[in-house]
Write an enzyme that holds these catalytic residues in place. Structure first.
Site, short mmCIF file in Angstrom:
data_model
loop_
_atom_site.label_atom_id
_atom_site.label_comp_id
_atom_site.label_asym_id
_atom_site.label_seq_id
_atom_site.Cartn_x
_atom_site.Cartn_y
_atom_site.Cartn_z
N GLN A 110 0.86 -1.19 0.00
CA GLN A 110 0.00 0.00 0.00
C GLN A 110 0.89 1.23 0.00
O GLN A 110 0.41 2.35 -0.03
CB GLN A 110 -0.88 0.01 1.24
CG GLN A 110 -1.81 -1.18 1.33
CD GLN A 110 -2.35 -1.35 2.73
OE1 GLN A 110 -3.35 -0.76 3.09
NE2 GLN A 110 -1.71 -2.17 3.53
N ILE A 112 3.80 4.02 -1.14
CA ILE A 112 4.04 4.77 -2.38
C ILE A 112 5.49 5.19 -2.46
O ILE A 112 5.87 6.01 -3.28
CB ILE A 112 3.14 6.03 -2.40
CG1 ILE A 112 3.35 6.85 -1.10
CG2 ILE A 112 1.68 5.65 -2.53
CD1 ILE A 112 3.06 8.29 -1.26
N ASP A 113 6.32 4.62 -1.58
CA ASP A 113 7.68 5.14 -1.40
C ASP A 113 8.75 4.47 -2.26
O ASP A 113 9.92 4.85 -2.20
CB ASP A 113 8.08 5.07 0.08
CG ASP A 113 7.95 3.67 0.67
OD1 ASP A 113 8.06 2.68 -0.08
OD2 ASP A 113 7.75 3.56 1.90
N HIS A 128 -1.54 1.63 -4.11
CA HIS A 128 -1.84 3.06 -3.99
C HIS A 128 -0.91 3.91 -4.84
O HIS A 128 -0.70 5.08 -4.55
CB HIS A 128 -1.79 3.47 -2.50
CG HIS A 128 -2.87 2.82 -1.69
ND1 HIS A 128 -2.80 2.65 -0.33
CD2 HIS A 128 -4.07 2.29 -2.07
CE1 HIS A 128 -3.90 2.03 0.09
NE2 HIS A 128 -4.68 1.80 -0.94
N CYS A 139 -3.74 14.69 -20.35
CA CYS A 139 -3.59 13.70 -21.42
C CYS A 139 -3.15 12.32 -20.92
O CYS A 139 -3.07 11.38 -21.70
CB CYS A 139 -2.61 14.21 -22.49
SG CYS A 139 -0.88 14.14 -22.00
N GLY A 197 3.12 -4.46 9.10
CA GLY A 197 2.86 -3.04 9.36
C GLY A 197 1.66 -2.46 8.65
O GLY A 197 1.75 -1.39 8.05
N SER A 198 0.53 -3.15 8.74
CA SER A 198 -0.70 -2.60 8.15
C SER A 198 -1.84 -2.72 9.14
O SER A 198 -2.05 -3.76 9.74
CB SER A 198 -1.04 -3.35 6.86
OG SER A 198 -2.20 -2.79 6.29
P1 NAD Z 1 -1.39 1.64 7.86
O1 NAD Z 1 -2.43 0.63 7.73
O2 NAD Z 1 -0.32 1.61 6.86
O3 NAD Z 1 -0.84 1.62 9.39
C1 NAD Z 1 0.47 1.56 9.79
C2 NAD Z 1 0.66 0.31 10.67
O4 NAD Z 1 2.04 0.13 10.92
C3 NAD Z 1 -0.02 0.36 12.05
O5 NAD Z 1 -0.74 -0.84 12.25
C4 NAD Z 1 1.15 0.44 13.05
O6 NAD Z 1 0.88 -0.22 14.28
C5 NAD Z 1 2.23 -0.27 12.28
N1 NAD Z 1 3.61 0.09 12.62
C6 NAD Z 1 4.10 1.30 12.99
N2 NAD Z 1 5.43 1.24 13.16
C7 NAD Z 1 5.81 -0.03 12.86
C8 NAD Z 1 7.06 -0.71 12.82
N3 NAD Z 1 8.21 -0.10 13.10
N4 NAD Z 1 7.06 -2.02 12.47
C9 NAD Z 1 5.90 -2.67 12.19
N5 NAD Z 1 4.69 -2.07 12.21
C10 NAD Z 1 4.64 -0.78 12.53
O7 NAD Z 1 -2.13 3.00 7.86
P2 NAD Z 1 -1.69 4.51 7.58
O8 NAD Z 1 -0.33 4.80 8.08
O9 NAD Z 1 -2.83 5.34 8.05
O10 NAD Z 1 -1.64 4.60 6.00
C11 NAD Z 1 -2.75 4.76 5.20
C12 NAD Z 1 -2.34 4.49 3.78
O11 NAD Z 1 -1.31 5.38 3.36
C13 NAD Z 1 -1.77 3.12 3.59
O12 NAD Z 1 -2.09 2.72 2.31
C14 NAD Z 1 -0.31 3.36 3.70
O13 NAD Z 1 0.45 2.35 3.13
C15 NAD Z 1 -0.14 4.70 3.00
N6 NAD Z 1 1.08 5.34 3.50
C16 NAD Z 1 2.23 5.03 2.86
C17 NAD Z 1 3.44 5.49 3.35
C18 NAD Z 1 4.69 5.08 2.61
O14 NAD Z 1 4.67 4.97 1.37
N7 NAD Z 1 5.76 4.80 3.31
C19 NAD Z 1 3.48 6.29 4.48
C20 NAD Z 1 2.26 6.61 5.12
C21 NAD Z 1 1.06 6.10 4.62
ZN ZN Z 2 -0.38 16.07 -20.93
#
Ligand code: NAD
Ligand code: ZN
Length: 256
Positions: A110, A112-113, A128, A139, A197-198
Protein backbone atom coordinates in the site's frame (compact mmCIF):
# COMPACT_ATOMS: atom_id res chain seq x y z
CA UNK A 1 -1.73 -39.34 17.21
CA UNK A 2 -0.18 -42.51 18.78
CA UNK A 3 0.60 -42.07 22.46
CA UNK A 4 4.35 -42.32 22.03
CA UNK A 5 4.42 -39.98 19.02
CA UNK A 6 6.12 -36.69 19.65
CA UNK A 7 4.31 -33.55 18.71
CA UNK A 8 6.61 -31.14 16.97
CA UNK A 9 6.87 -28.07 19.13
CA UNK A 10 8.46 -24.90 17.92
CA UNK A 11 10.47 -22.97 20.45
CA UNK A 12 8.57 -19.80 19.67
CA UNK A 13 6.35 -18.09 17.15
CA UNK A 14 9.28 -16.81 15.09
CA UNK A 15 10.44 -20.40 14.50
CA UNK A 16 6.91 -21.45 13.64
CA UNK A 17 6.54 -18.55 11.21
CA UNK A 18 9.83 -19.40 9.51
CA UNK A 19 8.83 -23.04 9.14
CA UNK A 20 5.49 -22.06 7.61
CA UNK A 21 7.11 -19.54 5.27
CA UNK A 22 9.87 -21.91 4.23
CA UNK A 23 7.31 -24.52 3.24
CA UNK A 24 5.09 -22.09 1.34
CA UNK A 25 3.97 -23.20 -2.11
CA UNK A 26 2.85 -19.68 -3.03
CA UNK A 27 4.06 -17.14 -0.45
CA UNK A 28 2.95 -13.52 -0.66
CA UNK A 29 3.93 -10.46 1.41
CA UNK A 30 1.47 -7.63 2.09
CA UNK A 31 2.90 -4.37 3.44
CA UNK A 32 1.59 -1.12 4.90
CA UNK A 33 3.20 2.06 6.14
CA UNK A 34 4.70 0.22 9.16
CA UNK A 35 7.37 -1.48 7.04
CA UNK A 36 8.85 1.93 6.15
CA UNK A 37 8.71 3.52 9.61
CA UNK A 38 12.27 2.43 10.39
CA UNK A 39 13.36 4.08 7.13
CA UNK A 40 12.16 7.35 8.66
CA UNK A 41 8.73 7.59 6.97
CA UNK A 42 5.93 7.83 9.54
CA UNK A 43 2.47 6.31 8.95
CA UNK A 44 -0.44 8.62 8.12
CA UNK A 45 -2.55 7.89 11.17
CA UNK A 46 -1.80 7.00 14.79
CA UNK A 47 0.22 8.72 17.47
CA UNK A 48 3.15 9.83 15.31
CA UNK A 49 1.16 9.92 12.08
CA UNK A 50 1.58 12.54 9.37
CA UNK A 51 -2.05 13.65 9.73
CA UNK A 52 -1.20 14.99 13.20
CA UNK A 53 0.71 17.82 11.59
CA UNK A 54 -0.43 17.92 7.96
CA UNK A 55 -4.00 18.53 6.77
CA UNK A 56 -5.14 15.53 4.66
CA UNK A 57 -7.05 17.95 2.39
CA UNK A 58 -3.85 18.38 0.32
CA UNK A 59 -4.28 14.78 -0.84
CA UNK A 60 -7.91 15.17 -1.84
CA UNK A 61 -8.41 14.95 -5.58
CA UNK A 62 -10.97 17.79 -5.72
CA UNK A 63 -8.71 20.14 -3.75
CA UNK A 64 -5.69 19.24 -5.88
CA UNK A 65 -7.53 19.93 -9.14
CA UNK A 66 -8.83 23.25 -7.82
CA UNK A 67 -5.59 24.42 -6.17
CA UNK A 68 -2.71 22.42 -7.68
CA UNK A 69 -0.03 24.87 -6.57
CA UNK A 70 -1.09 24.90 -2.90
CA UNK A 71 -1.41 21.12 -2.93
CA UNK A 72 1.92 20.62 -4.68
CA UNK A 73 3.78 22.84 -2.19
CA UNK A 74 2.71 20.54 0.64
CA UNK A 75 3.15 17.33 -1.36
CA UNK A 76 6.68 18.34 -2.36
CA UNK A 77 7.58 19.16 1.22
CA UNK A 78 6.31 15.85 2.62
CA UNK A 79 6.86 13.24 -0.07
CA UNK A 80 9.81 14.58 -2.02
CA UNK A 81 11.93 16.82 0.25
CA UNK A 82 11.45 15.04 3.58
CA UNK A 83 10.84 11.39 2.64
CA UNK A 84 12.34 11.39 -0.84
CA UNK A 85 15.75 10.61 0.63
CA UNK A 86 14.58 7.59 2.65
CA UNK A 87 16.39 4.31 2.10
CA UNK A 88 15.18 0.74 2.42
CA UNK A 89 15.64 -0.88 5.82
CA UNK A 90 16.41 -4.51 6.72
CA UNK A 91 12.74 -5.51 6.32
CA UNK A 92 12.64 -4.33 2.69
CA UNK A 93 15.88 -6.22 1.92
CA UNK A 94 14.63 -9.32 3.75
CA UNK A 95 11.47 -9.33 1.60
CA UNK A 96 13.48 -8.98 -1.62
CA UNK A 97 15.72 -11.88 -0.56
CA UNK A 98 12.68 -14.04 0.16
CA UNK A 99 11.70 -13.50 -3.47
CA UNK A 100 15.21 -14.22 -4.73
CA UNK A 101 15.28 -17.47 -2.76
CA UNK A 102 11.91 -18.47 -4.25
CA UNK A 103 10.16 -18.40 -0.86
CA UNK A 104 7.67 -15.73 -1.92
CA UNK A 105 6.27 -14.81 -5.32
CA UNK A 106 4.93 -11.29 -4.90
CA UNK A 107 4.89 -8.21 -2.69
CA UNK A 108 1.59 -6.37 -2.48
CA UNK A 109 2.15 -2.93 -1.00
CA UNK A 110 0.00 0.00 0.00
CA UNK A 111 3.11 2.16 0.17
CA UNK A 112 4.04 4.77 -2.38
CA UNK A 113 7.68 5.14 -1.40
CA UNK A 114 9.31 2.79 -3.95
CA UNK A 115 11.47 1.25 -1.20
CA UNK A 116 10.62 -2.37 -2.07
CA UNK A 117 11.91 -1.84 -5.62
CA UNK A 118 15.05 -0.03 -4.42
CA UNK A 119 15.72 -3.00 -2.12
CA UNK A 120 15.53 -5.33 -5.14
CA UNK A 121 12.00 -6.75 -5.09
CA UNK A 122 10.96 -7.57 -8.65
CA UNK A 123 7.27 -8.38 -8.53
CA UNK A 124 5.68 -5.51 -6.59
CA UNK A 125 2.00 -4.65 -6.88
CA UNK A 126 1.50 -1.04 -5.79
CA UNK A 127 -2.10 -0.65 -4.69
CA UNK A 128 -1.84 3.06 -3.99
CA UNK A 129 0.52 4.04 -6.78
CA UNK A 130 3.99 5.50 -6.46
CA UNK A 131 5.46 8.93 -5.80
CA UNK A 132 8.19 8.07 -8.32
CA UNK A 133 5.89 8.65 -11.30
CA UNK A 134 3.96 11.77 -12.27
CA UNK A 135 0.90 11.63 -14.47
CA UNK A 136 -0.66 14.37 -16.60
CA UNK A 137 -4.16 15.26 -15.40
CA UNK A 138 -5.13 16.19 -18.99
CA UNK A 139 -3.59 13.70 -21.42
CA UNK A 140 -2.50 10.90 -19.06
CA UNK A 141 1.19 10.92 -20.10
CA UNK A 142 3.50 9.55 -17.40
CA UNK A 143 6.94 10.82 -16.38
CA UNK A 144 9.59 9.51 -14.04
CA UNK A 145 10.18 12.03 -11.27
CA UNK A 146 13.81 12.40 -12.38
CA UNK A 147 12.59 14.13 -15.57
CA UNK A 148 10.85 16.91 -13.69
CA UNK A 149 12.16 19.90 -11.75
CA UNK A 150 10.13 20.38 -8.60
CA UNK A 151 11.70 23.79 -8.05
CA UNK A 152 9.02 24.99 -10.46
CA UNK A 153 5.55 24.17 -9.18
CA UNK A 154 3.18 22.85 -10.26
CA UNK A 155 5.08 20.65 -12.73
CA UNK A 156 3.48 20.54 -16.18
CA UNK A 157 3.24 18.06 -19.04
CA UNK A 158 5.89 18.33 -21.78
CA UNK A 159 3.29 17.36 -24.37
CA UNK A 160 0.13 19.27 -23.50
CA UNK A 161 1.18 21.60 -20.62
CA UNK A 162 -1.45 20.00 -18.36
CA UNK A 163 -0.79 19.83 -14.60
CA UNK A 164 1.17 16.77 -13.46
CA UNK A 165 0.04 14.88 -10.38
CA UNK A 166 1.98 12.24 -8.44
CA UNK A 167 0.73 8.81 -9.52
CA UNK A 168 -0.44 8.13 -5.97
CA UNK A 169 -4.03 7.36 -5.09
CA UNK A 170 -5.56 10.50 -3.61
CA UNK A 171 -8.65 10.55 -1.42
CA UNK A 172 -11.76 10.18 -3.57
CA UNK A 173 -9.71 8.46 -6.25
CA UNK A 174 -10.07 4.87 -7.43
CA UNK A 175 -7.13 2.51 -6.82
CA UNK A 176 -5.49 1.15 -10.01
CA UNK A 177 -7.79 -1.63 -11.22
CA UNK A 178 -5.08 -3.83 -12.74
CA UNK A 179 -3.02 -3.92 -9.52
CA UNK A 180 -6.13 -4.46 -7.43
CA UNK A 181 -7.29 -7.36 -9.60
CA UNK A 182 -3.84 -8.99 -9.59
CA UNK A 183 -3.57 -8.55 -5.82
CA UNK A 184 -6.84 -10.36 -5.21
CA UNK A 185 -5.70 -13.11 -7.58
CA UNK A 186 -2.50 -13.42 -5.53
CA UNK A 187 -4.58 -13.55 -2.35
CA UNK A 188 -6.61 -16.43 -3.78
CA UNK A 189 -3.48 -18.35 -4.77
CA UNK A 190 -1.44 -17.69 -1.62
CA UNK A 191 -1.04 -20.46 0.91
CA UNK A 192 0.99 -18.17 3.19
CA UNK A 193 0.52 -14.41 3.56
CA UNK A 194 3.00 -12.36 5.58
CA UNK A 195 1.38 -9.06 6.60
CA UNK A 196 3.81 -6.38 7.77
CA UNK A 197 2.86 -3.04 9.36
CA UNK A 198 -0.70 -2.60 8.15
CA UNK A 199 -3.69 -1.55 10.22
CA UNK A 200 -6.25 -3.06 7.91
CA UNK A 201 -8.33 0.11 7.78
CA UNK A 202 -7.91 1.38 4.20
CA UNK A 203 -10.34 -0.31 1.82
CA UNK A 204 -10.34 -2.05 -0.60
CA UNK A 205 -6.68 -2.96 0.06
CA UNK A 206 -7.44 -4.00 3.64
CA UNK A 207 -9.69 -6.77 2.35
CA UNK A 208 -6.83 -8.65 0.66
CA UNK A 209 -5.59 -10.55 3.76
CA UNK A 210 -9.21 -11.54 4.58
CA UNK A 211 -9.58 -12.95 1.06
CA UNK A 212 -6.34 -14.90 1.42
CA UNK A 213 -7.49 -16.33 4.75
CA UNK A 214 -10.89 -17.32 3.33
CA UNK A 215 -9.16 -19.24 0.57
CA UNK A 216 -7.04 -21.14 3.07
CA UNK A 217 -3.82 -19.16 3.55
CA UNK A 218 -1.93 -19.12 6.83
CA UNK A 219 -1.59 -15.51 7.98
CA UNK A 220 1.64 -14.40 9.65
CA UNK A 221 1.53 -10.84 10.94
CA UNK A 222 4.28 -8.47 12.08
CA UNK A 223 3.17 -5.28 13.81
CA UNK A 224 4.14 -3.29 16.87
CA UNK A 225 0.46 -3.19 17.89
CA UNK A 226 -2.68 -5.24 17.33
CA UNK A 227 -4.45 -4.49 14.07
CA UNK A 228 -7.84 -5.36 12.57
CA UNK A 229 -6.23 -8.62 11.44
CA UNK A 230 -4.67 -9.75 14.73
CA UNK A 231 -7.73 -11.08 16.52
CA UNK A 232 -9.68 -12.04 13.41
CA UNK A 233 -7.51 -13.85 10.87
CA UNK A 234 -3.89 -13.84 12.07
CA UNK A 235 -2.50 -17.31 12.78
CA UNK A 236 0.94 -16.26 13.99
CA UNK A 237 1.35 -12.78 15.46
CA UNK A 238 4.91 -11.52 15.77
CA UNK A 239 4.69 -8.41 17.90
CA UNK A 240 7.60 -6.08 17.30
CA UNK A 241 9.04 -3.75 14.72
CA UNK A 242 9.38 -4.84 11.10
CA UNK A 243 13.17 -4.69 11.27
CA UNK A 244 13.48 -6.61 14.57
CA UNK A 245 11.13 -9.38 13.51
CA UNK A 246 12.56 -9.71 10.00
CA UNK A 247 16.06 -9.92 11.50
CA UNK A 248 14.95 -12.77 13.74
CA UNK A 249 13.41 -14.59 10.79
CA UNK A 250 16.36 -13.76 8.54
CA UNK A 251 18.75 -15.34 11.02
CA UNK A 252 16.83 -18.62 11.03
CA UNK A 253 16.53 -18.61 7.24
CA UNK A 254 20.19 -17.68 6.96
CA UNK A 255 19.26 -14.54 5.04
CA UNK A 256 21.61 -11.82 6.22
P1 NAD B 1 -1.39 1.64 7.86
O1 NAD B 1 -2.43 0.63 7.73
O2 NAD B 1 -0.32 1.61 6.86
O3 NAD B 1 -0.84 1.62 9.39
C1 NAD B 1 0.47 1.56 9.79
C2 NAD B 1 0.66 0.31 10.67
O4 NAD B 1 2.04 0.13 10.92
C3 NAD B 1 -0.02 0.36 12.05
O5 NAD B 1 -0.74 -0.84 12.25
C4 NAD B 1 1.15 0.44 13.05
O6 NAD B 1 0.88 -0.22 14.28
C5 NAD B 1 2.23 -0.27 12.28
N1 NAD B 1 3.61 0.09 12.62
C6 NAD B 1 4.10 1.30 12.99
N2 NAD B 1 5.43 1.24 13.16
C7 NAD B 1 5.81 -0.03 12.86
C8 NAD B 1 7.06 -0.71 12.82
N3 NAD B 1 8.21 -0.10 13.10
N4 NAD B 1 7.06 -2.02 12.47
C9 NAD B 1 5.90 -2.67 12.19
N5 NAD B 1 4.69 -2.07 12.21
C10 NAD B 1 4.64 -0.78 12.53
O7 NAD B 1 -2.13 3.00 7.86
P2 NAD B 1 -1.69 4.51 7.58
O8 NAD B 1 -0.33 4.80 8.08
O9 NAD B 1 -2.83 5.34 8.05
O10 NAD B 1 -1.64 4.60 6.00
C11 NAD B 1 -2.75 4.76 5.20
C12 NAD B 1 -2.34 4.49 3.78
O11 NAD B 1 -1.31 5.38 3.36
C13 NAD B 1 -1.77 3.12 3.59
O12 NAD B 1 -2.09 2.72 2.31
C14 NAD B 1 -0.31 3.36 3.70
O13 NAD B 1 0.45 2.35 3.13
C15 NAD B 1 -0.14 4.70 3.00
N6 NAD B 1 1.08 5.34 3.50
C16 NAD B 1 2.23 5.03 2.86
C17 NAD B 1 3.44 5.49 3.35
C18 NAD B 1 4.69 5.08 2.61
O14 NAD B 1 4.67 4.97 1.37
N7 NAD B 1 5.76 4.80 3.31
C19 NAD B 1 3.48 6.29 4.48
C20 NAD B 1 2.26 6.61 5.12
C21 NAD B 1 1.06 6.10 4.62
ZN1 ZN C 1 -0.38 16.07 -20.93
Amino acid sequence: MPEDAQEITWKDDVERAVAVLFNARHGVVFTGAGVSVESGIPPFRGENGIWNYVDPVYLELGFFLKKPLVSWQKIKEIFYDTFGQAEPNYAHYFISRLEKRGIIETVITQNIDNLHQIAGSKRVLELHGSSKTLVCTDCGSEYDISFTDLNFLPPTCFICKGILKPRIVFFNEEPPQKELKESFEEALQADVLLVIGSDGEVLPAAQIPFTAKESGATIIEINIARSRYTDTITDIFLQGTAVDMCKKMGKLLMIE
